[in-house]
Design a protein around this motif. Structure first.
Motif, short mmCIF file in Angstrom:
data_model
loop_
_atom_site.label_atom_id
_atom_site.label_comp_id
_atom_site.label_asym_id
_atom_site.label_seq_id
_atom_site.Cartn_x
_atom_site.Cartn_y
_atom_site.Cartn_z
N LEU A 87 3.85 -12.37 -6.30
CA LEU A 87 2.85 -11.74 -5.43
C LEU A 87 1.91 -12.78 -4.81
CD1 LEU A 87 1.82 -8.80 -7.81
CD2 LEU A 87 3.48 -8.72 -5.93
N SER A 88 2.27 -14.04 -4.88
CA SER A 88 1.36 -15.09 -4.42
C SER A 88 1.06 -15.01 -2.93
CB SER A 88 1.88 -16.47 -4.80
OG SER A 88 3.16 -16.70 -4.26
N ALA A 89 1.92 -14.38 -2.14
CA ALA A 89 1.68 -14.24 -0.71
C ALA A 89 1.23 -12.83 -0.32
CB ALA A 89 2.93 -14.62 0.08
N VAL A 90 0.85 -12.03 -1.32
CA VAL A 90 0.36 -10.67 -1.06
C VAL A 90 -1.13 -10.73 -0.79
CG1 VAL A 90 -0.02 -8.38 -2.07
CG2 VAL A 90 2.18 -9.54 -2.36
N GLU A 91 -1.53 -10.12 0.33
CA GLU A 91 -2.92 -10.14 0.77
C GLU A 91 -3.71 -8.91 0.32
OE1 GLU A 91 -2.44 -10.36 4.98
OE2 GLU A 91 -1.22 -12.17 4.84
N TYR A 92 -3.00 -7.85 -0.06
CA TYR A 92 -3.66 -6.59 -0.41
C TYR A 92 -2.73 -5.80 -1.31
CZ TYR A 92 -5.74 -1.94 0.16
OH TYR A 92 -6.31 -0.71 -0.07
N LEU A 93 -3.28 -5.20 -2.35
CA LEU A 93 -2.51 -4.39 -3.29
C LEU A 93 -3.36 -3.18 -3.66
CD1 LEU A 93 -0.05 -4.14 -5.28
CD2 LEU A 93 -1.44 -5.43 -6.91
N ASP A 94 -2.89 -1.98 -3.29
CA ASP A 94 -3.67 -0.78 -3.60
C ASP A 94 -3.06 -0.05 -4.80
OD1 ASP A 94 -1.56 0.82 -2.69
OD2 ASP A 94 -2.68 1.69 -1.02
N SER A 95 -3.59 1.12 -5.09
CA SER A 95 -3.16 1.87 -6.27
C SER A 95 -1.69 2.28 -6.21
CB SER A 95 -4.03 3.11 -6.47
OG SER A 95 -3.95 3.97 -5.36
N ALA A 96 -1.15 2.48 -5.02
CA ALA A 96 0.27 2.81 -4.90
C ALA A 96 1.13 1.63 -5.36
CB ALA A 96 0.62 3.21 -3.47
N GLY A 97 0.73 0.43 -4.97
CA GLY A 97 1.44 -0.77 -5.40
C GLY A 97 1.31 -0.97 -6.90
N LEU A 98 0.11 -0.74 -7.43
CA LEU A 98 -0.09 -0.85 -8.88
C LEU A 98 0.78 0.15 -9.63
CD1 LEU A 98 -3.95 -1.33 -9.17
CD2 LEU A 98 -2.17 -2.97 -9.81
N THR A 99 0.88 1.37 -9.11
CA THR A 99 1.71 2.39 -9.75
C THR A 99 3.15 1.93 -9.86
OG1 THR A 99 0.26 4.16 -9.00
CG2 THR A 99 2.52 4.78 -9.58
N VAL A 100 3.66 1.32 -8.80
CA VAL A 100 5.03 0.80 -8.83
C VAL A 100 5.16 -0.28 -9.90
CG1 VAL A 100 6.75 -0.54 -7.54
CG2 VAL A 100 5.56 1.37 -6.44
N LEU A 101 4.23 -1.21 -9.93
CA LEU A 101 4.29 -2.28 -10.92
C LEU A 101 4.19 -1.73 -12.34
CD1 LEU A 101 2.13 -4.97 -9.10
CD2 LEU A 101 4.63 -4.89 -9.28
N PHE A 102 3.30 -0.77 -12.56
CA PHE A 102 3.19 -0.15 -13.89
C PHE A 102 4.49 0.54 -14.28
CE2 PHE A 102 -1.50 -0.48 -13.69
CZ PHE A 102 -1.75 -0.87 -15.00
N ASP B 44 0.85 -1.19 0.00
CA ASP B 44 0.00 0.00 0.00
C ASP B 44 0.88 1.24 0.00
OD1 ASP B 44 0.89 0.36 2.65
OD2 ASP B 44 -0.90 -0.58 3.48
N MET B 45 0.26 2.41 0.14
CA MET B 45 1.03 3.65 0.04
C MET B 45 2.09 3.80 1.14
SD MET B 45 -1.74 6.53 1.02
CE MET B 45 -1.36 7.47 2.47
N SER B 46 1.93 3.07 2.23
CA SER B 46 2.92 3.19 3.30
C SER B 46 4.21 2.44 3.02
CB SER B 46 2.32 2.69 4.63
OG SER B 46 2.17 1.28 4.61
N ASN B 47 4.17 1.48 2.08
CA ASN B 47 5.37 0.68 1.85
C ASN B 47 5.66 0.40 0.38
OD1 ASN B 47 3.52 -1.32 1.15
ND2 ASN B 47 3.60 -2.30 3.14
N ALA B 48 4.90 0.97 -0.54
CA ALA B 48 5.13 0.74 -1.97
C ALA B 48 6.53 1.19 -2.39
CB ALA B 48 4.07 1.44 -2.80
N GLY B 49 7.06 2.17 -1.69
CA GLY B 49 8.42 2.64 -2.00
C GLY B 49 9.46 1.55 -1.81
N ALA B 50 9.25 0.66 -0.86
CA ALA B 50 10.20 -0.45 -0.64
C ALA B 50 10.20 -1.39 -1.85
CB ALA B 50 9.84 -1.21 0.63
N LEU B 51 9.03 -1.65 -2.41
CA LEU B 51 8.96 -2.48 -3.61
C LEU B 51 9.61 -1.77 -4.78
CD1 LEU B 51 8.05 -4.97 -5.17
CD2 LEU B 51 5.80 -3.90 -5.42
#
Length: 102
Positions: free
Chosen positions: A50-65, A26-33
């Motif tokens: 990401l098989s052990a990821v329980e939640y992915l918000d827009s901040a995480g998606l932004t990093v992946l994109f 999420d936005m609190s830790n997407a920077g680490a990814l």
């Protein structure tokens, strides 16, 4: 209480770098990814598990994109809708998605 994000790097015998993520992104830790992906050595594809990821918000998606041209994903059924609806599944290989994307 949120599950903290852990990112563990390893390498497959074929040389593929794997970043295994667990917890919530999420936005609190997407920077680490983002830092882990930016710091990934080499010009090859990075497999983001990401098989052990329980939640992915827009901040995480932004990093992946932002790294979409050099990543492949492994996803669990929980993440299928967000990866499909966001369009990320159309831009990179996502292992673990059902044939119909649902």
């Amino acid at each position: 209480m949120t599950a903290p994000l852990t990112v563990v790097a390893s390498q497959r015998p074929d040389g593929t770098l794997v970043l295994a993520c667990a917890g919530e992104i999420d936005m609190s830790n997407a920077g680490a990814l983002d830092e882990a992906l930016a710091g990934a050595d080499g010009d090859g594809t990075v497999l983001v598990d990401l098989s052990a990821v329980e939640y992915l918000d827009s901040a995480g998606l932004t990093v992946l994109f932002s790294h979409v041209e050099r990543i492949r994903l492994v996803a669990n059924p929980l993440l299928e809708p967000v990866l499909t609806i966001s369009g990320l599944a159309d831009l990179t290989t996502v292992e673990g998605l059902t044939d119909d994307g649902r």
